[in-house]
Design an enzyme around this catalytic site. Structure first.
Site, PDB file in Angstrom:
ATOM      1  N   THR B  12       0.845  -1.194   0.000  1.00  0.00           N
ATOM      2  CA  THR B  12       0.000   0.000   0.000  1.00  0.00           C
ATOM      3  C   THR B  12       0.880   1.243   0.000  1.00  0.00           C
ATOM      4  OG1 THR B  12      -0.051  -0.051   2.390  1.00  0.00           O
ATOM      5  CG2 THR B  12      -1.889  -1.107   1.270  1.00  0.00           C
ATOM      6  N   CYS B  13       0.242   2.356  -0.297  1.00  0.00           N
ATOM      7  CA  CYS B  13       0.917   3.653  -0.350  1.00  0.00           C
ATOM      8  C   CYS B  13       1.705   3.879   0.947  1.00  0.00           C
ATOM      9  CB  CYS B  13      -0.122   4.751  -0.525  1.00  0.00           C
ATOM     10  SG  CYS B  13       0.535   6.405  -0.413  1.00  0.00           S
ATOM     11  N   PRO B  14       2.935   4.336   0.917  1.00  0.00           N
ATOM     12  CA  PRO B  14       3.694   4.786  -0.255  1.00  0.00           C
ATOM     13  C   PRO B  14       4.653   3.724  -0.797  1.00  0.00           C
ATOM     14  CG  PRO B  14       4.872   5.442   1.704  1.00  0.00           C
ATOM     15  CD  PRO B  14       3.693   4.607   2.168  1.00  0.00           C
TER      16      PRO B  14
END
Lengths: 179, 74
Positions: B12-14
């Site tokens: 998931t981000c980042p």
């Protein structure tokens, strides 16, 4: 105009443009909050900007200092009031409260569990990664004095500075965020 | 010119952008990076990252949750 002079002028303009473009895209942040959710947002943005090859400066002041404390921070050598403040504040990124739904410390445990389940990078790991990629952290000397925090109480690789250090970085950035 | 395959499924981000950045920095100009990720924000992130870093985004294909991108290092 002589051709050699023209070439020299173009080269000079190229150099000046490179300086401007470099300035244009740096990111500076003020981290005043010590809330888990806000600190997460700050370090996600810092990492993103570093991944985009930007220079990133984070000026850490007041409650934000909680996020860059060593978990082993000791109260020895501090005054009575400094000890009181230290006892009442989190010791490092693993203990930060959430700004909403803290529920006396149960909220952050729940969020950390839910985030872990969804494979979201942990805050200590985001901090370590950003430092590895060259994040410049400036800890606010004045806030440290107020709370009796010494440089050795903070994680390694942080600089100590004041408002001018923050402004200096901010003037060379096109994005400055207050968190 | 090497071809590097990257699997960012489950990240998931980042993290996908961090991993792309690290991989591309390690490579040489002309290297081709094929990354796949199932995070819905990946497409917008990759577009912005390529635009900002000057690397070429040669293609994006989607199938189900997977978003596959081809990036060429400049």
């Amino acid at each position: 105009m002589e051709q050699s002079e023209l070439v020299r002028k173009v080269e000079e303009l190229g150099e000046r443009l490179a300086v401007l473009e470099k300035k244009k895209s740096n990111l500076t942040m003020v981290l005043l909050s010590g809330d888990f959710d806000r600190v997460m947002a700050a370090f996600i943005m810092a990492n993103g900007a570093l991944a985009m090859n930007k220079e990133v400066t984070m000026f850490v002041t007041f409650w934000g200092l909680d996020a860059i404390k060593k978990s082993t921070i000791s109260t020895s050598g501090k005054t009575f009031l400094e000890k009181m403040v230290l006892w009442m504040r989190p010791k490092g990124p693993g203990e930060l409260p959430t700004s909403k739904m803290n529920f006396a410390g149960i909220g952050p445990k729940l969020f950390r569990y839910m985030m872990g389940k969804k494979n979201i990078e942990s805050l200590p790991s985001l901090i370590a990664m950003s430092l590895e990629l060259g994040l410049r952290i400036i800890a606010c000397q004045m806030s440290m004095d107020v709370m009796g925090i010494k440089k050795e109480d903070l994680i390694d690789d942080v600089e100590i500075g004041g408002v001018a250090a923050f402004l200096g970085a901010s003037y060379e950035s096109n994005t400055t965020l207050f968190i | 010119m090497a071809k590097i395959e990257l699997n960012f499924r489950g990240m998931t981000c980042p993290m996908p952008i961090m991993k792309i950045s690290i991989a591309v920095k390690k490579g040489a100009p002309g290297d081709v990076f094929e990354a796949v990720c199932d995070d819905a924000g990946f497409e917008a992130d990759v577009k912005a990252w390529c635009k900002e870093t000057g690397n070429e985004l040669r293609g994006i294909t989607k199938s189900g949750k997977d978003i596959a991108v081809t990036i060429v290092r400049k």
